[in-house]
Design an enzyme around this catalytic site. Structure first.
Site, PDB file in Angstrom:
ATOM      1  N   HIS A   1      -9.161  -4.044  -1.668  1.00 19.19           N
ATOM      2  CA  HIS A   1      -8.158  -3.242  -0.953  1.00 19.19           C
ATOM      3  C   HIS A   1      -8.552  -1.760  -0.969  1.00 19.19           C
ATOM      4  O   HIS A   1      -8.532  -1.084   0.070  1.00 19.19           O
ATOM      5  CB  HIS A   1      -6.780  -3.448  -1.595  1.00 19.19           C
ATOM      6  CG  HIS A   1      -5.695  -2.605  -1.005  1.00 19.19           C
ATOM      7  ND1 HIS A   1      -4.647  -3.132  -0.281  1.00 19.19           N
ATOM      8  CD2 HIS A   1      -5.478  -1.254  -1.026  1.00 19.19           C
ATOM      9  CE1 HIS A   1      -3.851  -2.151   0.117  1.00 19.19           C
ATOM     10  NE2 HIS A   1      -4.340  -1.010  -0.324  1.00 19.19           N
ATOM     11  N   GLU A   2      -8.924  -1.257  -2.165  1.00 21.00           N
ATOM     12  CA  GLU A   2      -9.261   0.173  -2.276  1.00 21.00           C
ATOM     13  C   GLU A   2     -10.574   0.480  -1.540  1.00 21.00           C
ATOM     14  O   GLU A   2     -10.705   1.526  -0.901  1.00 21.00           O
ATOM     15  CB  GLU A   2      -9.367   0.603  -3.741  1.00 21.00           C
ATOM     16  CG  GLU A   2      -8.093   0.427  -4.562  1.00 21.00           C
ATOM     17  CD  GLU A   2      -6.849   0.984  -3.900  1.00 21.00           C
ATOM     18  OE1 GLU A   2      -6.939   1.995  -3.171  1.00 21.00           O
ATOM     19  OE2 GLU A   2      -5.769   0.393  -4.093  1.00 21.00           O
TER      20      GLU A   2
ATOM     21  N   HIS B   1     -10.085   1.132   2.039  1.00 21.07           N
ATOM     22  CA  HIS B   1      -9.628   2.486   2.377  1.00 21.07           C
ATOM     23  C   HIS B   1     -10.807   3.406   2.675  1.00 21.07           C
ATOM     24  O   HIS B   1     -10.731   4.277   3.555  1.00 21.07           O
ATOM     25  CB  HIS B   1      -8.823   3.090   1.214  1.00 21.07           C
ATOM     26  CG  HIS B   1      -7.370   2.704   1.209  1.00 21.07           C
ATOM     27  ND1 HIS B   1      -6.497   3.065   2.201  1.00 21.07           N
ATOM     28  CD2 HIS B   1      -6.634   2.005   0.300  1.00 21.07           C
ATOM     29  CE1 HIS B   1      -5.283   2.599   1.916  1.00 21.07           C
ATOM     30  NE2 HIS B   1      -5.332   1.944   0.766  1.00 21.07           N
TER      31      HIS B   1
ATOM     32  N   CYS C   1       0.862  -1.187   0.000  1.00 24.01           N
ATOM     33  CA  CYS C   1       0.000   0.000   0.000  1.00 24.01           C
ATOM     34  C   CYS C   1       0.892   1.229   0.000  1.00 24.01           C
ATOM     35  O   CYS C   1       1.887   1.269   0.729  1.00 24.01           O
ATOM     36  CB  CYS C   1      -0.889  -0.004   1.242  1.00 24.01           C
ATOM     37  SG  CYS C   1      -1.991   1.413   1.369  1.00 24.01           S
TER      38      CYS C   1
HETATM   39 NI    NI Z   1      -3.673   1.049  -0.129  1.00 26.53          NI
END
Ligand code: NI
Length: 184
Positions: free
Chosen positions: A142-143, A146, A100
């Protein structure tokens, strides 16, 4: 061209859920997307969330070109995804190494659902609906995390698989399992 500073883990802004976008096709939104792509490519990233440059909106970008070093890895189309929703389409999870841009120099082994449906909107307000698997599915999860204030280290089950890239590589932990695209 505006390459922004990327917030790093430890900055509390990364832990706060992001707000949905209400107005599409605005000058501010187009500028945000341009800044995000400039910042992502300057850092050789495969994905970026707006909060990583300090903007607490539900905007993510991602994409990964074909890489001859990883001929089996499917390319992921360059995508802007706003107000995303994810549906897990199987219970099957697989482990892979993730990085990341907010956790520079490190990698960890993260379980993710192997197939998902996702939908959302591009910056003009056009709807995007896709069924994806593998690395593409991983990148979106993953995004999406966030936007919920979740960083990938929080998803690691076995913390002995979290470490610095140089060490993991040098000690044969990560050799064959490197991501086709680095840095989400
Ligand atoms: Ni990331």
């Amino acid at each position: 061209m505006a390459i922004k500073v990327i917030l790093r883990m430890g900055n509390p802004a990364l832990l706060i859920p992001c707000e949905p976008v209400h107005k599409f096709d605005s000058e501010e939104l187009h500028q945000l997307v341009i800044d995000m792509f400039d910042t992502m490519s300057a850092n050789e990233g495969a994905g970026l969330a707006a909060i990583q440059i300090g903007i607490p909106l539900q905007v993510i970008i991602f994409g990964c070109e074909y890489n001859p070093r990883y001929p089996d890895a499917e390319p992921v189309p360059e995508t802007v995804l706003i107000n995303p929703e994810i549906e897990f389409t199987s219970n099957n999870m697989e482990d892979a190494w993730e990085g990341c841009l907010s956790v520079p120099g490190m990698r960890g082994l993260v379980p993710r659902f192997s197939t998902i449906n996702y939908k959302g909107f591009d910056q003009d307000g056009n709807e995007i609906i896709r069924s994806v698997e593998g690395f593409h599915a991983r990148l979106v999860q993953h995004e999406y995390d966030h936007l919920m204030g979740i960083l990938y280290p929080m998803r690691i089950i076995n913390m002995t698989t979290f470490g610095f890239i140089e060490e993991l590589t040098q000690h044969g932990m990560m050799d064959a399992a490197r991501l086709p695209c680095e840095n989400e």
